[in-house]
Motif scaffolding. Structure first.
Motif, PDB file in Angstrom:
ATOM      1  N   LEU A   1     -17.596   6.391  -1.591  1.00  9.15           N
ATOM      2  CA  LEU A   1     -16.705   7.393  -2.187  1.00  9.15           C
ATOM      3  C   LEU A   1     -17.480   8.377  -3.063  1.00  9.15           C
ATOM      4  O   LEU A   1     -17.271   9.596  -2.991  1.00  9.15           O
ATOM      5  CB  LEU A   1     -15.626   6.705  -3.024  1.00  9.15           C
ATOM      6  N   ARG A   2     -18.356   7.839  -3.891  1.00  7.69           N
ATOM      7  CA  ARG A   2     -19.089   8.705  -4.822  1.00  7.69           C
ATOM      8  C   ARG A   2     -20.073   9.621  -4.105  1.00  7.69           C
ATOM      9  O   ARG A   2     -20.386  10.703  -4.592  1.00  7.69           O
ATOM     10  CB  ARG A   2     -19.800   7.830  -5.856  1.00  7.69           C
ATOM     11  N   LYS A   3     -20.509   9.199  -2.945  1.00  2.74           N
ATOM     12  CA  LYS A   3     -21.438  10.032  -2.187  1.00  2.74           C
ATOM     13  C   LYS A   3     -20.722  11.035  -1.294  1.00  2.74           C
ATOM     14  O   LYS A   3     -21.169  12.178  -1.144  1.00  2.74           O
ATOM     15  CB  LYS A   3     -22.354   9.146  -1.346  1.00  2.74           C
TER      16      LYS A   3
ATOM     17  N   LEU B   1      -2.382  11.526   8.085  1.00  5.52           N
ATOM     18  CA  LEU B   1      -2.979  12.715   7.473  1.00  5.52           C
ATOM     19  C   LEU B   1      -2.192  13.142   6.240  1.00  5.52           C
ATOM     20  O   LEU B   1      -2.493  14.176   5.634  1.00  5.52           O
ATOM     21  CB  LEU B   1      -3.027  13.859   8.495  1.00  5.52           C
ATOM     22  N   SER B   2      -1.179  12.359   5.879  1.00  2.54           N
ATOM     23  CA  SER B   2      -0.353  12.695   4.724  1.00  2.54           C
ATOM     24  C   SER B   2      -1.133  12.486   3.428  1.00  2.54           C
ATOM     25  O   SER B   2      -1.743  11.438   3.214  1.00  2.54           O
ATOM     26  CB  SER B   2       0.907  11.824   4.713  1.00  2.54           C
ATOM     27  N   SER B   3      -1.082  13.467   2.568  1.00  6.14           N
ATOM     28  CA  SER B   3      -1.780  13.378   1.273  1.00  6.14           C
ATOM     29  C   SER B   3      -1.056  12.462   0.293  1.00  6.14           C
ATOM     30  O   SER B   3      -1.603  12.135  -0.762  1.00  6.14           O
ATOM     31  CB  SER B   3      -1.926  14.772   0.663  1.00  6.14           C
TER      32      SER B   3
ATOM     33  N   ALA C   1      -5.962   8.205   4.090  1.00  4.08           N
ATOM     34  CA  ALA C   1      -6.791   9.001   4.992  1.00  4.08           C
ATOM     35  C   ALA C   1      -8.257   8.958   4.588  1.00  4.08           C
ATOM     36  O   ALA C   1      -9.150   9.019   5.443  1.00  4.08           O
ATOM     37  CB  ALA C   1      -6.294  10.444   5.029  1.00  4.08           C
ATOM     38  N   VAL C   2      -8.536   8.840   3.286  1.00  2.00           N
ATOM     39  CA  VAL C   2      -9.917   8.745   2.817  1.00  2.00           C
ATOM     40  C   VAL C   2     -10.516   7.416   3.265  1.00  2.00           C
ATOM     41  O   VAL C   2     -11.674   7.357   3.704  1.00  2.00           O
ATOM     42  CB  VAL C   2      -9.987   8.900   1.284  1.00  2.00           C
TER      43      VAL C   2
ATOM     44  N   PHE D   1      -0.982   6.424  -0.096  1.00  2.00           N
ATOM     45  CA  PHE D   1      -2.074   5.830  -0.867  1.00  2.00           C
ATOM     46  C   PHE D   1      -2.294   4.378  -0.468  1.00  2.00           C
ATOM     47  O   PHE D   1      -1.382   3.693   0.010  1.00  2.00           O
ATOM     48  CB  PHE D   1      -1.770   5.896  -2.369  1.00  2.00           C
ATOM     49  N   LEU D   2      -3.512   3.901  -0.700  1.00  2.40           N
ATOM     50  CA  LEU D   2      -3.804   2.477  -0.558  1.00  2.40           C
ATOM     51  C   LEU D   2      -3.007   1.692  -1.591  1.00  2.40           C
ATOM     52  O   LEU D   2      -2.693   2.202  -2.669  1.00  2.40           O
ATOM     53  CB  LEU D   2      -5.300   2.219  -0.759  1.00  2.40           C
TER      54      LEU D   2
END
Length: 468
Positions: free
Chosen positions: A79-81, A52-54, A96-97, A57-58
């Motif tokens: 992602l765009r949607k 959950l860490s912001s 997390a995304v 990153f990938l």
């Protein structure tokens, strides 16, 4: 027992690998029941994408993270949607995304989820019998090991006193330890790679201000992603002898011709497993010993934001990277004492907390209480001389006697050793699509439910190399 009389596929592991396989099976409308067995609190995300860490990153831009090898923009469209309508293919998204994306694929796959562990597997009357920790027994037709990465191997003997102290942490993925680290505590990270940066970033996110020392055998830190295009020339020409030194010299020769190292590495990516399989065992061991870490540094590059963070920490002296191999760990007077060896000799560090960040272990024969260990112990599978599990090109596992029954498969990191590259999403999504096509051929295809744009098994098998 099996809840249905039809074909039954059990996927052991509910992280990215298991989710991608289930999703592909559902897209092909396989005529089989799909069950995923995993004790995790959340399905789909696994360890890597449950963070959950912001600041995590990938390590691959969004344009390279599609779940569908035939549709490179699948993740981008999602992602765009669902996240940001202006995202570009070159952006690096938070892990997390990507975990949310995997959860969406899980929802589409709709597998049955058993939140428990598999204790054992044996063949009974032509099927595989799985004994579960919750006391149930399943009899299934196909089993796929998709358990992902396990924790790091021990770097030194840990005394019972040190283990009880709560000051030594065997994995950087132990969420509980971050709350026990004081703002000014001295921390030593064993490892200078991707995991050590994840741990450091989360420590800082939690308010830690103390000095952090990271050490590894070479002391090398990850390299930064930067704009580049894969070279169009052969970095390692086909006539190059299958030897680690010959590969290395060919790579260096390409750099001497003006090709950037990033372009050279990206050009090798599609061929790297074929080059690896051309090496004999002696040459594979030589590559592991002398070149593996060099390759890891240039291959597994970090997002620009993460690279900037690392640079600032190094410049400020709040992060120090040392060269050293840990030889001993002790606990005394509420401090952890770490002894390490480097070319200049032996040195000792003391810290309030020490974290093992050396990366996942693939020596399953040294991991009691894990399912791969049990499979190795009973001879259901066999390991390679380099770790991981021995399997055929399609992922089918061989047993201790070298026999392949074609009902037990490995996916993703479990194939390490047989393959060189098998842990990143681009490799896993290809394996998942290919294995789904193979299992669909065996179990049958539900034409009644198939949408018109689904690739029929015969076409898919020809495209992916299965079948005649």
């Amino acid at each position: 027992m099996s809840p249905s009389d039809g074909p039954f596929i059990a996927i052991i592991g509910g992280g990215a690998s298991g989710t991608l396989l289930a999703w592909n099976l559902r897209r092909l409308h396989v005529r089989a029941q799909i069950i995923i067995i995993d004790p995790a609190d959340r399905p789909a995300v696994g360890l890597a994408y449950s963070t959950l860490s912001s600041c995590h990153f990938l390590n691959v831009p969004a344009g390279g993270m599609s779940a569908d090898p035939g549709d490179p923009e699948h993740f981008l469209r999602w992602l765009r949607k669902h996240h940001d309508p202006d995202v570009t293919s070159g952006q690096f998204m938070q892990r997390a995304v990507f975990g949310r994306y995997l959860s969406a694929l899980w929802a589409q796959a709709r597998p049955e989820w058993r939140q428990t562990r598999v204790l054992s597997c044996e063949r009974v009357a032509g099927r595989l019998e799985l004994t579960l920790e919750d006391g149930d027994v399943l009899r299934v037709d196909q089993v796929v090991l998709a358990t992902g990465n396990y924790g790091p191997a021990p770097v030194a003997r840990v005394t019972s006193e040190l283990a009880r102290s709560g000051r030594y942490h065997s994995s950087g993925w132990d969420n509980g330890f971050y709350e026990r680290v004081g703002p000014e505590d001295a921390v030593v990270l064993i490892g200078t790679g991707l995991t050590s940066l994840d741990v450091l970033m989360r420590l800082r996110e939690n308010g830690h201000r103390g000095r952090v020392v990271a050490l590894s055998r070479h002391g090398w830190c990850p390299e930064r992603h930067a704009p580049s295009f894969a070279a169009t020339t052969d970095i390692i020409p086909e006539e190059t002898p299958a030897a680690a030194l010959a590969y290395f010299r060919a790579f260096r020769s390409s750099l001497a011709c003006g090709i950037s190292w990033r372009s050279a590495v990206d050009a090798l990516r599609p061929r790297i497993n074929l080059l690896w399989q051309a090496l004999d065992l002696t040459e594979k061991k030589r590559f592991r010993r002398h070149l593996q870490r060099r390759w890891d540094i240039v291959r597994h590059r970090i997002a620009p934001d993460v690279a900037d963070f690392m640079s600032v920490e190094l410049e400020n002296g709040t992060l120090v990277c040392w060269r050293g191999q840990v030889t001993r760990l002790d606990f005394e007077s509420a401090q952890v004492f770490l002894q390490a060896r480097c070319p200049a000799g032996v040195f000792t560090l003391s810290a309030d907390h020490v974290v093992n960040c050396t990366g996942p272990s693939r020596s399953y024969d040294q991991m009691p209480d894990t399912f791969p260990y049990e499979l190795l112990r009973t001879g259901m599978v066999r390991g390679t001389a380099l770790g991981g599990l021995h399997c055929r090109d399609d992922g089918a596992l061989t047993d201790a006697g070298g026999q392949c029954f074609g009902d037990l498969f490995a996916l993703g990191p479990m194939r390490w050793g047989t393959l060189f590259e098998t842990t990143a999403i681009p490799e896993i999504r290809r394996q998942a699509a290919d294995l789904a096509a193979l299992l669909t051929e065996r179990c049958g295809y539900d034409v009644q439910e198939a949408p018109c744009n689904v690739v029929l098994p015969e076409e898919g098998l020809r495209r992916t190399g299965y079948g005649s």
